[in-house]
Design a protein around this motif. Structure first.
Motif, mmCIF file in Angstrom:
data_model
loop_
_atom_site.group_PDB
_atom_site.id
_atom_site.type_symbol
_atom_site.label_atom_id
_atom_site.label_comp_id
_atom_site.label_asym_id
_atom_site.label_seq_id
_atom_site.Cartn_x
_atom_site.Cartn_y
_atom_site.Cartn_z
ATOM 1 N N THR A 170 18.137 -37.494 -48.492
ATOM 2 C CA THR A 170 18.978 -36.793 -47.526
ATOM 3 C C THR A 170 18.249 -36.651 -46.200
ATOM 4 N N ALA A 171 18.847 -37.166 -45.140
ATOM 5 C CA ALA A 171 18.198 -37.191 -43.829
ATOM 6 C C ALA A 171 19.176 -37.721 -42.796
ATOM 7 N N MET A 172 18.764 -37.615 -41.544
ATOM 8 C CA MET A 172 19.456 -38.335 -40.478
ATOM 9 C C MET A 172 18.789 -39.693 -40.367
ATOM 10 N N TYR A 173 19.587 -40.726 -40.364
ATOM 11 C CA TYR A 173 19.068 -42.088 -40.307
ATOM 12 C C TYR A 173 19.329 -42.668 -38.920
ATOM 13 N N TYR A 174 18.263 -43.218 -38.339
ATOM 14 C CA TYR A 174 18.335 -43.748 -36.985
ATOM 15 C C TYR A 174 17.984 -45.235 -36.973
ATOM 16 N N CYS A 175 18.640 -45.935 -36.077
ATOM 17 C CA CYS A 175 18.305 -47.328 -35.808
ATOM 18 C C CYS A 175 17.436 -47.386 -34.556
ATOM 19 N N ALA A 176 16.517 -48.324 -34.532
ATOM 20 C CA ALA A 176 15.661 -48.509 -33.356
ATOM 21 C C ALA A 176 15.443 -50.000 -33.124
ATOM 22 N N ALA A 177 15.100 -50.336 -31.896
ATOM 23 C CA ALA A 177 14.936 -51.748 -31.569
ATOM 24 C C ALA A 177 13.902 -51.927 -30.466
ATOM 25 N N ASP A 178 13.371 -53.132 -30.428
ATOM 26 C CA ASP A 178 12.406 -53.472 -29.389
ATOM 27 C C ASP A 178 12.566 -54.951 -29.068
ATOM 28 N N LEU A 179 12.435 -55.295 -27.809
ATOM 29 C CA LEU A 179 12.579 -56.691 -27.427
ATOM 30 C C LEU A 179 11.323 -57.493 -27.739
ATOM 31 N N ARG A 180 10.232 -56.821 -28.000
ATOM 32 C CA ARG A 180 9.004 -57.485 -28.415
ATOM 33 C C ARG A 180 9.049 -57.725 -29.914
ATOM 34 N N GLY A 181 8.601 -58.880 -30.349
ATOM 35 C CA GLY A 181 8.666 -59.192 -31.766
ATOM 36 C C GLY A 181 7.327 -59.576 -32.334
ATOM 37 N N GLY A 182 7.371 -60.493 -33.305
ATOM 38 C CA GLY A 182 6.144 -60.942 -33.932
ATOM 39 C C GLY A 182 5.631 -59.960 -34.963
ATOM 40 N N PRO A 183 4.468 -60.266 -35.529
ATOM 41 C CA PRO A 183 3.899 -59.409 -36.587
ATOM 42 C C PRO A 183 3.656 -57.980 -36.133
ATOM 43 N N ARG A 184 3.432 -57.746 -34.862
ATOM 44 C CA ARG A 184 3.174 -56.385 -34.399
ATOM 45 C C ARG A 184 4.434 -55.525 -34.418
ATOM 46 N N CYS A 185 5.576 -56.146 -34.633
ATOM 47 C CA CYS A 185 6.814 -55.364 -34.765
ATOM 48 C C CYS A 185 6.632 -54.272 -35.806
ATOM 49 N N TYR A 186 6.083 -54.642 -36.949
ATOM 50 C CA TYR A 186 5.981 -53.669 -38.038
ATOM 51 C C TYR A 186 4.919 -52.619 -37.742
ATOM 52 N N ASP A 187 3.886 -52.976 -37.022
ATOM 53 C CA ASP A 187 2.908 -51.967 -36.586
ATOM 54 C C ASP A 187 3.575 -50.958 -35.655
ATOM 55 N N ARG A 188 4.423 -51.485 -34.782
ATOM 56 C CA ARG A 188 5.117 -50.577 -33.848
ATOM 57 C C ARG A 188 6.094 -49.667 -34.590
ATOM 58 N N VAL A 189 6.723 -50.203 -35.612
ATOM 59 C CA VAL A 189 7.645 -49.381 -36.409
ATOM 60 C C VAL A 189 6.875 -48.228 -37.044
ATOM 61 N N ARG A 190 5.761 -48.554 -37.668
ATOM 62 C CA ARG A 190 4.967 -47.510 -38.328
ATOM 63 C C ARG A 190 4.443 -46.502 -37.317
ATOM 64 N N GLY A 191 4.197 -46.950 -36.110
ATOM 65 C CA GLY A 191 3.704 -46.049 -35.067
ATOM 66 C C GLY A 191 4.790 -45.368 -34.271
ATOM 67 N N GLY A 192 6.050 -45.641 -34.603
ATOM 68 C CA GLY A 192 7.145 -45.002 -33.872
ATOM 69 C C GLY A 192 7.217 -45.426 -32.424
ATOM 70 N N MET A 193 6.911 -46.701 -32.143
ATOM 71 C CA MET A 193 6.765 -47.132 -30.761
ATOM 72 C C MET A 193 7.804 -48.158 -30.329
ATOM 73 N N LEU A 194 8.995 -48.114 -30.907
ATOM 74 C CA LEU A 194 10.042 -49.016 -30.449
ATOM 75 C C LEU A 194 10.726 -48.419 -29.224
ATOM 76 N N ASP A 195 11.223 -49.284 -28.364
ATOM 77 C CA ASP A 195 11.706 -48.841 -27.061
ATOM 78 C C ASP A 195 13.107 -48.230 -27.059
ATOM 79 N N TYR A 196 13.939 -48.612 -28.010
ATOM 80 C CA TYR A 196 15.333 -48.176 -27.983
ATOM 81 C C TYR A 196 15.702 -47.497 -29.296
ATOM 82 N N GLY A 197 16.570 -46.484 -29.206
ATOM 83 C CA GLY A 197 16.985 -45.777 -30.409
ATOM 84 C C GLY A 197 18.434 -45.354 -30.332
ATOM 85 N N GLY A 198 19.042 -45.202 -31.512
ATOM 86 C CA GLY A 198 20.417 -44.731 -31.596
ATOM 87 C C GLY A 198 20.472 -43.237 -31.832
#
Length: 126
Positions: A90-118
């Motif tokens: 049970t939680a609020m679920y959010y989508c997030a996105a970043d125009l930068r990709g590659g393997p560091r995408c998942y590092d950014r996800v874990r660090g909460g560092m994506l640029d866009y959010g819903g």
């Protein structure tokens, strides 16, 4: 980039839900898209992500084996298939996105560092 989540609701424990995140405002494929969730009073948790060009998806330990993330790159839509739901989901679920990709995408996800959010969609499991 604008992100709109849908598909949340109330479900009994053991049930399933499928969340959708639709992105607009960008004519190319968005490189990195992810799902977060947040319980009131707790930190936001990155639980799933998909990066273009990577064969593997990111799934957090708390959801691995029960949730899956599906990507439609052509439409910039990200889905979160949630199975065997538990009250702890049970939680609020959010989508997030970043125009930068590659393997560091998942590092950014874990660090909460994506640029866009819903704005999020509520999931309640009882």
């Amino acid at each position: 980039v604008q992100l709109v989540e849908s598909g949340g609701g109330s479900v009994q424990a053991g049930g399933s839900l499928r969340l959708s995140c639709s992105a607009s405002g960008y004519e190319y494929s968005i490189q990195c898209m992810a799902w977060y969730r947040q319980v009131s009073g707790k930190e936001r948790e990155g639980i799933a992500a998909s990066a273009i060009g990577l064969a593997y998806r990111y799934l957090g330990d708390s959801v691995k084996g029960r949730f899956d993330v599906i990507r439609d790159s052509a439409s910039n839509t990200l889905y979160l298939q949630m199975n065997d739901l538990r009250p702890g989901d049970t939680a609020m679920y959010y989508c997030a996105a970043d125009l930068r990709g590659g393997p560091r995408c998942y590092d950014r996800v874990r660090g909460g560092m994506l640029d866009y959010g819903g704005r999020g969609t509520q999931v309640t499991v009882s």
